[in-house]
Design an enzyme around this catalytic site. Structure first.
Site, short mmCIF file in Angstrom:
data_model
loop_
_atom_site.label_atom_id
_atom_site.label_comp_id
_atom_site.label_asym_id
_atom_site.label_seq_id
_atom_site.Cartn_x
_atom_site.Cartn_y
_atom_site.Cartn_z
N LYS A 168 0.90 -1.38 -0.21
CA LYS A 168 -0.15 -0.18 0.27
C LYS A 168 0.75 1.35 0.17
O LYS A 168 1.84 1.21 0.28
CB LYS A 168 -0.70 -0.01 1.54
CG LYS A 168 -1.76 -0.68 1.30
CD LYS A 168 -2.56 -0.36 2.27
CE LYS A 168 -3.90 -1.52 2.58
NZ LYS A 168 -5.02 -1.59 1.19
N ARG A 189 -10.13 -11.45 2.09
CA ARG A 189 -11.01 -13.07 1.19
C ARG A 189 -10.76 -14.26 0.90
O ARG A 189 -11.46 -14.86 1.20
CB ARG A 189 -11.27 -11.52 -0.75
CG ARG A 189 -10.19 -12.30 -1.32
CD ARG A 189 -10.30 -11.47 -2.26
NE ARG A 189 -10.95 -9.44 -2.22
CZ ARG A 189 -10.99 -9.12 -3.00
NH1 ARG A 189 -11.24 -9.06 -4.20
NH2 ARG A 189 -11.03 -7.61 -2.88
N1 BES Z 1 -7.92 -3.61 4.38
C1 BES Z 1 -8.00 -3.30 2.96
C2 BES Z 1 -9.48 -2.49 3.13
C3 BES Z 1 -9.16 -1.31 3.26
C4 BES Z 1 -10.16 -0.34 2.51
C5 BES Z 1 -10.17 -1.41 4.62
C6 BES Z 1 -9.75 0.69 3.64
C7 BES Z 1 -10.27 0.48 5.59
C8 BES Z 1 -9.61 0.73 4.78
C9 BES Z 1 -8.25 -4.25 1.84
O1 BES Z 1 -7.52 -5.64 2.16
C10 BES Z 1 -7.92 -3.71 0.77
O2 BES Z 1 -6.31 -3.53 0.37
N2 BES Z 1 -8.60 -3.95 -0.28
C11 BES Z 1 -8.08 -3.59 -1.41
C12 BES Z 1 -9.16 -4.35 -2.40
C13 BES Z 1 -8.16 -4.52 -3.78
C14 BES Z 1 -6.56 -4.83 -4.22
C15 BES Z 1 -9.03 -5.26 -4.67
C16 BES Z 1 -8.80 -2.13 -1.86
O3 BES Z 1 -9.91 -2.11 -1.13
O4 BES Z 1 -7.50 -0.77 -2.61
ZN ZN Z 2 -5.37 -5.21 1.89
#
Ligand code: BES
Ligand code: ZN
Ligand code: ZN
Length: 480
Positions: free
Chosen positions: A257, A331
């Protein structure tokens, strides 16, 4: 993590008049307020107020007694809760060690319960890691109310105590919480509230085939855990499975990230916390229904051993998954947990909560969570439970067309959609694959609601979103 002592809650019909009074009075209407002041201060009080229709709380002094009047616009559980919580937070210093809250004048039961819950929540200490905290906060709350509200205030206080403990878990930084921390929390809550907790550790996880959870855990310093919190009261005829995403920190893994806001990812176990809290509360309140929490927990970190984009992994269900993005890790661990819950327990209803996607935050913001289910009755029951306590849900579609984008060329499914759109829905479709076609399954994406800027603290902080919703949902389910 330090175990805190429970706050002392007193339900009283009258206040000790020996010393001068300081009383918080939630105000839902001028007439009610007059009634309250008359009861507390006699006839000369009646004309001493500006009523309830004011922006800010105000105080009136009558014969040396102080009355803090907190107006509640559009009175409901959640408006009362927020107003009183905010008041107590802002005035904690002045209120001293013991606060009095008058509730005798309020007819609406939901307002009584919301106000009582907010009062206790207002004593939450956000400065968990400060060395110079003043330990003389409010340690005791006296609720002045008649007999009929006793049960409600009791429930509101039980709820608030569990919520505060969940705040601690979610607010804890990653170096203060590991999968074992969540397991320890569950075990000690199980002992205190009389329900069964089983923690599956790494060797057994391998043996039982938790390949999704173990894949995400490969980059971590700490071993993964799978927590099963089973509240199974005698005579229960229905079983609800609750599944919660327990990522104690989400760096994204090798699909790392950006560092902007990465610190917020300490809250990526908000689903797990909601589930653990809901089971505790249901057990504390002794609801006549079996509720089992399933929490897969790990952090998602970077290491030589970490899974790489493109890797193909197995899962508890036997299905193979092409991992195109290691940041779509929630997931993967939920896939195992959902499949395990169905396989081993055949629950009547299954609900999972997860801080799953940024997409749901972009879609709904932080005022409600996304709800996905094929079951209209289940949707209605969950929405209803949430509305009652201000934990709102908004339903999004789960049509099969969305599943097309998750098809892998080389494995049974992939963890990332072809398209950069509808991410919350494609994530839900991914989860659905692992529910074995369960007819009464719902997924709740709480990425926007679990940890937010809620006006009570200066930064983002935990909301315990889901604890009350799931408790009230279980209560409703136990009655039909
Ligand atoms: N933990 C994150 C989602 C999240 C984002 C939680 C903002 C709280 C606040 C999750 O694991 C994630 O990173 N999701 C990605 C998925 C993508 C790579 C398909 C996302 O939503 O960007
Ligand atoms: Zn994630
Ligand atoms: Zn995550």
């Amino acid at each position: 993590m330090k175990i805190k002592s429970r706050m002392k809650i007193n339900l009283v019909q009258e206040i000790d008049r020996n010393k001068s009074l300081s009383v918080i009075i939630p105000c839902t209407g001028k007439q009610d307020l007059d009634k309250a002041l008359k009861a507390l201060a006699g006839d000369n009080a009646i004309h001493a107020t500006s009523g309830c229709d004011v922006e800010e709380p105000y105080s009136v002094l009558i014969d040396g007694d102080r009355f803090d009047i907190v107006g509640i616009k559009n009175p409901s559980y959640s408006t009362a809760q927020k107003a009183i919580q905010t008041f107590v937070v802002k005035n904690a210093k002045r209120l001293g060690t013991s606060a009095n809250i008058y509730l005798n004048h309020i007819q609406d039961q939901a307002v009584v319960e919301g106000a009582a819950n907010g009062a206790v929540l207002g004593t939450y200490n956000y400065a968990l890691y400060k060395t110079n905290i003043d330990s003389t906060g409010i340690g005791e709350m006296n609720f002045i109310s008649d007999e009929k509200s006793k049960a409600l205030i009791d429930r509101a206080a039980d709820t608030a105590e569990t919520q505060k403990s969940i705040f601690d878990l979610v607010n804890a930084p990653s170096n203060y919480k590991s999968p074992q921390t969540l397991a320890d929390w569950a075990v000690s809550s199980g002992k205190a509230n009389d329900y069964n907790v089983t923690v599956i550790e790494e060797v057994e996880l391998e043996k039982q085939g938790f390949h999704g959870l173990l894949a995400v855990n490969r980059g971590s310093e700490y071993p993964a855990r799978f927590i099963i919190s089973d509240y199974n009261p005698e005579g229960a005829t229905k079983t609800i499975a609750l599944v919660g995403k327990g990522v104690t920190f989400d760096t994204g893994g090798l699909s790392i990230k950006p560092s902007n806001n990465m610190h917020l990812m300490k809250s990526d176990m908000g689903g797990a916390a909601a589930v653990l809290g809901a089971v505790e509360l249901v057990a504390k309140r002794k609801l006549p229904i079996r509720v089992i929490g399933f929490v897969p927990t790990t952090d998602n970190s970077v290491d030589a051993k970490a899974i790489k984009p493109g890797d193909v992994i197995g899962s508890y269900s036997g299905k193979t998954i092409e991992v195109l993005n290691t940041d779509a890790e929630g997931r993967l661990i939920l896939a195992d947990a959902l499949a395990y819950a169905v396989d081993k327990y055949q629950p009547d209803i299954m609900v999972d909560l997860a801080t799953l996607t940024g997409s749901v935050v972009r879609t709904l913001g932080s005022n409600c969570a996304g709800l996905f289910t094929h079951d209209d009755a289940l949707a209605a029951s969950l929405i209803d439970a949430g509305d009652g306590v201000g934990e709102r849900l908004w339903r999004l579609p789960l049509w099969d067309e969305y599943a097309d984008d998750m098809r892998s060329e080389i494995a049974d499914i992939k963890n990332l959609s072809d398209k950069p759109v509808a991410g919350a829905i494609t994530a839900a479709k991914f989860l659905e694959t692992f529910t074995d076609g369960h007819d009464h399954w719902a997924h709740i994406d709480i990425a926007g609601t679990a940890f937010k800027n809620n006006g009570v603290s200066r930064t983002h902080s935990a909301t315990a979103f889901g604890v009350r919703l799931l408790h009230d949902f279980a209560l409703a389910q136990s009655q039909n």
